[in-house]
Design a protein around this motif. Structure first.
Motif, short mmCIF file in Angstrom:
data_model
loop_
_atom_site.label_atom_id
_atom_site.label_comp_id
_atom_site.label_asym_id
_atom_site.label_seq_id
_atom_site.Cartn_x
_atom_site.Cartn_y
_atom_site.Cartn_z
N ALA A 26 0.81 -1.14 -0.09
CA ALA A 26 0.00 -0.06 -0.03
C ALA A 26 0.83 1.20 -0.13
CB ALA A 26 -0.79 0.07 1.22
N SER A 27 2.11 1.20 0.46
CA SER A 27 2.97 2.30 0.37
C SER A 27 3.54 2.61 -1.12
CB SER A 27 4.13 2.11 1.20
OG SER A 27 4.94 1.14 0.76
N GLU A 28 3.40 1.76 -2.15
CA GLU A 28 3.77 2.12 -3.31
C GLU A 28 2.37 2.01 -4.46
OE1 GLU A 28 6.91 2.30 -4.55
OE2 GLU A 28 7.72 1.93 -2.79
N PRO A 29 1.49 3.08 -4.16
CA PRO A 29 0.32 3.30 -5.17
C PRO A 29 0.51 3.06 -6.57
CG PRO A 29 0.34 5.22 -3.72
CD PRO A 29 1.80 4.61 -3.48
N GLN A 30 1.69 3.66 -7.25
CA GLN A 30 1.98 3.72 -8.58
C GLN A 30 2.39 2.40 -8.76
OE1 GLN A 30 1.42 6.25 -10.75
NE2 GLN A 30 1.72 4.56 -12.22
N GLY A 31 2.74 1.51 -8.17
CA GLY A 31 3.26 0.06 -8.61
C GLY A 31 1.90 -0.75 -8.84
N ILE A 32 0.93 -0.34 -7.79
CA ILE A 32 -0.47 -1.04 -7.93
C ILE A 32 -1.40 -0.73 -9.33
CG2 ILE A 32 -2.74 -1.27 -6.93
CD1 ILE A 32 -1.41 -0.68 -4.10
N VAL A 33 -1.08 0.66 -9.46
CA VAL A 33 -1.69 1.14 -10.80
C VAL A 33 -1.16 0.38 -12.09
CG1 VAL A 33 -1.97 3.06 -12.47
CG2 VAL A 33 -2.24 3.41 -9.98
N ASP A 34 0.32 0.49 -12.12
CA ASP A 34 1.06 -0.42 -12.91
C ASP A 34 0.68 -1.82 -13.21
OD1 ASP A 34 2.50 1.84 -13.35
OD2 ASP A 34 4.45 1.15 -12.20
N ILE A 35 0.51 -2.59 -11.91
CA ILE A 35 -0.12 -3.96 -11.96
C ILE A 35 -1.59 -4.00 -12.64
CG2 ILE A 35 -0.76 -5.95 -10.82
CD1 ILE A 35 1.57 -5.13 -8.80
N LEU A 36 -2.60 -3.17 -12.39
CA LEU A 36 -3.40 -3.17 -12.91
C LEU A 36 -3.50 -3.00 -14.38
CD1 LEU A 36 -5.69 -1.23 -10.03
CD2 LEU A 36 -5.81 -3.42 -10.75
N HIS A 37 -2.66 -1.70 -14.99
CA HIS A 37 -2.54 -1.55 -16.28
C HIS A 37 -2.07 -2.86 -17.08
CE1 HIS A 37 -2.42 3.22 -15.89
NE2 HIS A 37 -3.57 2.99 -15.78
N ASN A 38 -1.06 -3.55 -16.38
CA ASN A 38 -0.49 -4.38 -17.22
C ASN A 38 -1.22 -5.63 -17.34
OD1 ASN A 38 1.91 -3.19 -17.31
ND2 ASN A 38 2.81 -4.12 -15.44
N HIS A 39 -2.33 -5.58 -16.46
CA HIS A 39 -3.59 -6.80 -16.81
C HIS A 39 -4.90 -6.36 -17.34
CE1 HIS A 39 -0.57 -8.56 -14.32
NE2 HIS A 39 -0.90 -9.56 -14.70
N GLY A 40 -4.88 -5.07 -18.02
CA GLY A 40 -5.89 -4.79 -18.76
C GLY A 40 -6.73 -3.81 -18.24
N TYR A 41 -6.55 -3.22 -16.86
CA TYR A 41 -7.44 -2.50 -16.09
C TYR A 41 -7.07 -1.01 -16.42
CZ TYR A 41 -9.10 -6.52 -13.24
OH TYR A 41 -9.50 -7.74 -12.83
N ASP A 42 -8.12 -0.20 -16.73
CA ASP A 42 -7.62 1.21 -17.21
C ASP A 42 -7.79 1.88 -15.60
OD1 ASP A 42 -7.21 3.54 -18.16
OD2 ASP A 42 -9.37 3.97 -18.78
N ALA A 43 -6.82 2.03 -14.89
CA ALA A 43 -6.54 2.39 -13.60
C ALA A 43 -5.98 3.95 -13.62
CB ALA A 43 -5.97 1.53 -12.77
N SER A 44 -6.58 4.74 -12.64
CA SER A 44 -6.05 5.92 -12.48
C SER A 44 -5.82 6.36 -11.12
CB SER A 44 -6.79 7.18 -13.15
OG SER A 44 -8.09 7.21 -12.49
N LEU A 45 -4.49 6.86 -10.84
CA LEU A 45 -4.27 7.38 -9.23
C LEU A 45 -4.55 8.66 -8.99
CD1 LEU A 45 -2.63 6.76 -6.66
CD2 LEU A 45 -0.67 7.41 -7.74
N THR A 46 -5.17 9.12 -8.06
CA THR A 46 -5.82 10.25 -7.53
C THR A 46 -5.63 10.51 -6.03
OG1 THR A 46 -7.28 11.78 -7.59
CG2 THR A 46 -8.11 9.72 -7.09
N HIS A 47 -6.20 11.40 -5.41
CA HIS A 47 -6.04 11.47 -3.95
C HIS A 47 -7.41 11.93 -3.50
CE1 HIS A 47 -1.79 11.51 -5.24
NE2 HIS A 47 -1.47 11.04 -3.77
N VAL A 48 -7.50 11.53 -2.25
CA VAL A 48 -8.81 11.96 -1.52
C VAL A 48 -8.31 13.33 -0.67
CG1 VAL A 48 -10.01 9.80 -1.24
CG2 VAL A 48 -8.29 10.52 0.59
N ALA A 49 -9.33 13.91 -0.09
CA ALA A 49 -9.23 15.24 0.35
C ALA A 49 -8.11 15.22 1.60
CB ALA A 49 -10.71 15.61 1.16
#
Length: 158
Positions: A26-49
């Motif tokens: 969980a300390s590496e959000p961009q790595g999670i986005v990359d894994i999702l992209h690599n497996h066909g998900y259109d993921a985007s990283l943003t931030h809550v308030a």
């Protein structure tokens, strides 16, 4: 459900057909986005308030958020939560939610003040993270729960 079957195939055939696997945290959000992209998900990283990260993607036309917990001012997060909500015209009863929950082990549901359901799935990632392929199985499992729950409440995706 088909995506879950494919992930199981990749799991068992890992040495033959998959790239090298690692761990996600969980300390590496961009790595999670990359894994999702690599497996066909259109993921985007943003931030809550409050500055904590949040990832958005879709599963079967349903918007899914990955929320980050145990963060220190938006960094060094400890766990993840998959979440999706349903805006129902008349809400849903506790009895109906309990009926669904009795048959589903991994996902949980709660009702907001308008009696609209939110489906969630917690993923702890500390201290050393979890295997990428286990994370993908959890994503697929949550997707199956979204599919089952949507059908259970007769929810029609836009």
């Amino acid at each position: 459900m088909r995506r879950f079957a494919w992930l199981l195939l990749f799991w068992f055939c890992d040495p033959i057909i998959s790239p090298a696997w690692g761990n996600i945290t969980a300390s590496e959000p961009q790595g999670i986005v990359d894994i999702l992209h690599n497996h066909g998900y259109d993921a985007s990283l943003t931030h809550v308030a409050d500055g904590d990260p949040m990832i958005r993607f879709h599963f079967l036309e349903k918007s899914i958020q990955i929320l980050f917990y145990g963060c220190n001012r938006g960094h060094n997060c400890q766990s993840l939560q998959l979440s999706t909500g349903y805006d129902l015209p008349n809400g849903i009863s506790f009895d109906r939610i309990n009926l669904w929950m009795r048959g589903h082990r991994w996902a949980k549901v709660y009702l907001d003040t308008d009696m609209d359901p939110y489906l969630q799935y917690d993923i702890p990632t500390v201290p050393d993270g979890i295997a990428d392929k286990l994370f993908l199985v959890m994503i697929s499992s949550f997707g199956s729960s979204v599919e089952d729950f949507s059908r259970f409440i007769n929810f029609k995706h836009n």
